[in-house]
Design a protein around this motif. Structure first.
Motif, PDB file in Angstrom:
ATOM      1  N   ALA A   3     -62.509 -14.875 -15.947  1.00 51.88           N
ATOM      2  CA  ALA A   3     -63.908 -14.604 -16.282  1.00 51.88           C
ATOM      3  C   ALA A   3     -64.318 -15.437 -17.493  1.00 51.88           C
ATOM      4  N   HIS A   4     -65.531 -16.006 -17.449  1.00 54.91           N
ATOM      5  CA  HIS A   4     -65.971 -16.934 -18.488  1.00 54.91           C
ATOM      6  C   HIS A   4     -67.461 -16.772 -18.775  1.00 54.91           C
ATOM      7  N   LEU A   5     -67.832 -17.048 -20.020  1.00 56.56           N
ATOM      8  CA  LEU A   5     -69.223 -17.129 -20.433  1.00 56.56           C
ATOM      9  C   LEU A   5     -69.405 -18.502 -21.069  1.00 56.56           C
ATOM     10  N   ALA A   6     -70.271 -19.323 -20.480  1.00 59.13           N
ATOM     11  CA  ALA A   6     -70.472 -20.691 -20.952  1.00 59.13           C
ATOM     12  C   ALA A   6     -71.137 -20.701 -22.326  1.00 59.13           C
ATOM     13  N   ALA A   7     -70.875 -21.758 -23.078  1.00 57.66           N
ATOM     14  CA  ALA A   7     -71.454 -21.898 -24.419  1.00 57.66           C
ATOM     15  C   ALA A   7     -72.975 -21.838 -24.374  1.00 57.66           C
ATOM     16  N   LYS A   8     -73.577 -22.438 -23.362  1.00 50.68           N
ATOM     17  CA  LYS A   8     -75.039 -22.463 -23.270  1.00 50.68           C
ATOM     18  C   LYS A   8     -75.623 -21.073 -23.028  1.00 50.68           C
ATOM     19  N   ASP A   9     -74.802 -20.140 -22.562  1.00 46.16           N
ATOM     20  CA  ASP A   9     -75.255 -18.770 -22.287  1.00 46.16           C
ATOM     21  C   ASP A   9     -74.764 -17.780 -23.337  1.00 46.16           C
ATOM     22  N   ASN A  10     -74.428 -18.268 -24.512  1.00 44.52           N
ATOM     23  CA  ASN A  10     -73.801 -17.458 -25.549  1.00 44.52           C
ATOM     24  C   ASN A  10     -74.489 -16.124 -25.802  1.00 44.52           C
ATOM     25  N   MET A  11     -75.800 -16.075 -25.777  1.00 48.91           N
ATOM     26  CA  MET A  11     -76.508 -14.844 -26.119  1.00 48.91           C
ATOM     27  C   MET A  11     -76.845 -13.982 -24.899  1.00 48.91           C
ATOM     28  N   ASP A  12     -76.310 -14.316 -23.743  1.00 52.47           N
ATOM     29  CA  ASP A  12     -76.575 -13.521 -22.542  1.00 52.47           C
ATOM     30  C   ASP A  12     -75.289 -13.267 -21.756  1.00 52.47           C
ATOM     31  N   PRO A  13     -74.534 -12.210 -22.116  1.00 56.06           N
ATOM     32  CA  PRO A  13     -73.269 -11.929 -21.426  1.00 56.06           C
ATOM     33  C   PRO A  13     -73.429 -11.615 -19.942  1.00 56.06           C
ATOM     34  N   HIS A  14     -74.666 -11.367 -19.494  1.00 54.37           N
ATOM     35  CA  HIS A  14     -74.902 -11.129 -18.071  1.00 54.37           C
ATOM     36  C   HIS A  14     -74.850 -12.422 -17.255  1.00 54.37           C
ATOM     37  N   LYS A  15     -74.753 -13.563 -17.931  1.00 59.26           N
ATOM     38  CA  LYS A  15     -74.630 -14.847 -17.230  1.00 59.26           C
ATOM     39  C   LYS A  15     -73.165 -15.261 -17.085  1.00 59.26           C
ATOM     40  N   ALA A  16     -72.269 -14.350 -17.374  1.00 66.13           N
ATOM     41  CA  ALA A  16     -70.842 -14.630 -17.186  1.00 66.13           C
ATOM     42  C   ALA A  16     -70.567 -14.916 -15.719  1.00 66.13           C
ATOM     43  N   HIS A  17     -69.507 -15.637 -15.464  1.00 68.35           N
ATOM     44  CA  HIS A  17     -69.143 -15.985 -14.088  1.00 68.35           C
ATOM     45  C   HIS A  17     -67.626 -15.899 -13.931  1.00 68.35           C
ATOM     46  N   GLY A  18     -67.206 -15.954 -12.698  1.00 68.39           N
ATOM     47  CA  GLY A  18     -65.781 -15.904 -12.394  1.00 68.39           C
ATOM     48  C   GLY A  18     -65.464 -14.719 -11.508  1.00 68.39           C
ATOM     49  N   THR A  19     -64.177 -14.429 -11.430  1.00 69.72           N
ATOM     50  CA  THR A  19     -63.719 -13.328 -10.584  1.00 69.72           C
ATOM     51  C   THR A  19     -62.602 -12.576 -11.293  1.00 69.72           C
ATOM     52  N   PHE A  20     -62.362 -11.381 -10.815  1.00 70.32           N
ATOM     53  CA  PHE A  20     -61.123 -10.701 -11.142  1.00 70.32           C
ATOM     54  C   PHE A  20     -60.674  -9.950  -9.916  1.00 70.32           C
ATOM     55  N   ARG A  21     -59.408  -9.618  -9.907  1.00 67.92           N
ATOM     56  CA  ARG A  21     -58.789  -9.005  -8.738  1.00 67.92           C
ATOM     57  C   ARG A  21     -57.882  -7.890  -9.215  1.00 67.92           C
ATOM     58  N   PHE A  22     -57.838  -6.810  -8.437  1.00 67.15           N
ATOM     59  CA  PHE A  22     -56.880  -5.754  -8.731  1.00 67.15           C
ATOM     60  C   PHE A  22     -56.306  -5.221  -7.426  1.00 67.15           C
ATOM     61  N   SER A  23     -55.089  -4.716  -7.523  1.00 65.35           N
ATOM     62  CA  SER A  23     -54.432  -4.119  -6.357  1.00 65.35           C
ATOM     63  C   SER A  23     -53.589  -2.948  -6.824  1.00 65.35           C
ATOM     64  N   HIS A  24     -53.403  -1.987  -5.915  1.00 65.21           N
ATOM     65  CA  HIS A  24     -52.586  -0.810  -6.203  1.00 65.21           C
ATOM     66  C   HIS A  24     -51.863  -0.412  -4.914  1.00 65.21           C
ATOM     67  N   TYR A  25     -50.550  -0.533  -4.954  1.00 65.15           N
ATOM     68  CA  TYR A  25     -49.715  -0.142  -3.819  1.00 65.15           C
ATOM     69  C   TYR A  25     -48.657   0.824  -4.327  1.00 65.15           C
TER      70      TYR A  25
END
Length: 184
Positions: free
Chosen positions: A62-84
C-alpha cells in the motif's frame, strides 16, 4: 588570503555545492532520476501467531504518492489476507486499498475486498500494523456476515495480534502531513 583561510573557503564551497546538488537529486529536479519520497507506505508479509496451528497471513503493498500527501484517500495498492485452520478449512481475500495513514511505526489501511472466497467480498475492511522489527503486531476490523454497516475508511482496531516468530517483515513509512504555516 592565507592557506588556512583558502582551505576553509574551499571546504565551505564544496559543502554548499554538494548540498545543492544533493537537494536537486532528492527532489527529482536533477538528472539523477530520483523520485521524491512517497508520502506513506505499508509493505511486507507476516503470519499471525496462533497456538492451535491456524495459518493466518497478511501481506501489504500500500502506498500514498508524494503528490497526494494531504489526501490519504488517494492511497493505492493492495493487501491480502488468508486464514486456514489446522484441517485446511478457511479462506482468503484480496483488497483494493482506499485509504492509508501512518504515524511513526503504525499504519492504518482500509480497502474493499475485490476477490477471494470470504463473506467479506464487496465490503470494506481495515487493518492496523505496528512495525516493531521481527515482532510486529496487527489488528483488523470488518463487519460480520449479515450486518449491514460498513467499516469507515481509515479506521481499524488497535494492533492486538502478534506475528509468528521470525515472520514479521512489515515496513511502515511514516506520513508527514504538511500544513500551511501560521495555522494550528
Amino acid at each position: 588570503m592565507n592557506r588556512r583561510t583558502k582551505a576553509v573557503v574551499l571546504a565551505v564551497a564544496l559543502l554548499i555545492a554538494v548540498g545543492v546538488s544533493g537537494s536537486a537529486v532528492a527532489s527529482g529536479d536533477g538528472d539523477g532520476g530520483v523520485r521524491p519520497r512517497e508520502a506513506a507506505a505499508l509493505t511486507g508479509t507476516a503470519k499471525l501467531y496462533r497456538p492451535a496451528g491456524d495459518d493466518i497471513t497478511f501481506s501489504f503493498d500500500a502506498h500514498l504518492a508524494a503528490k497526494d500527501n494531504m489526501d490519504p484517500h488517494k492511497a493505492h495498492g493492495t493487501f491480502r489476507f488468508s486464514h486456514y485452520d489446522a484441517n485446511g478449512a478457511g479462506g482468503w481475500a484480496e483488497v483494493k486499498v482506499d485509504c492509508l495513514m501512518t504515524g511513526g511505526k503504525v499504519a492504518v489501511v482500509t480497502g474493499v475486498v475485490t476477490d477471494g472466497n470470504t463473506p467479506h467480498r464487496g465490503k470494506r475492511v481495515g487493518v492496523t500494523v505496528h512495525d516493531q522489527g521481527r515482532s510486529d503486531r496487527l489488528g483488523y476490523t470488518w463487519i460480520e456476515e449479515g450486518e449491514v454497516a460498513d467499516v469507515p475508511t481509515c479506521l481499524s482496531a488497535a494492533p492486538f495480534e502478534t506475528v509468528a516468530k521470525g515472520t514479521g517483515d512489515f515496513t511502515v513509512l511514516p506520513w508527514r502531513p504538511e500544513y500551511p504555516s501560521g495555522q494550528g
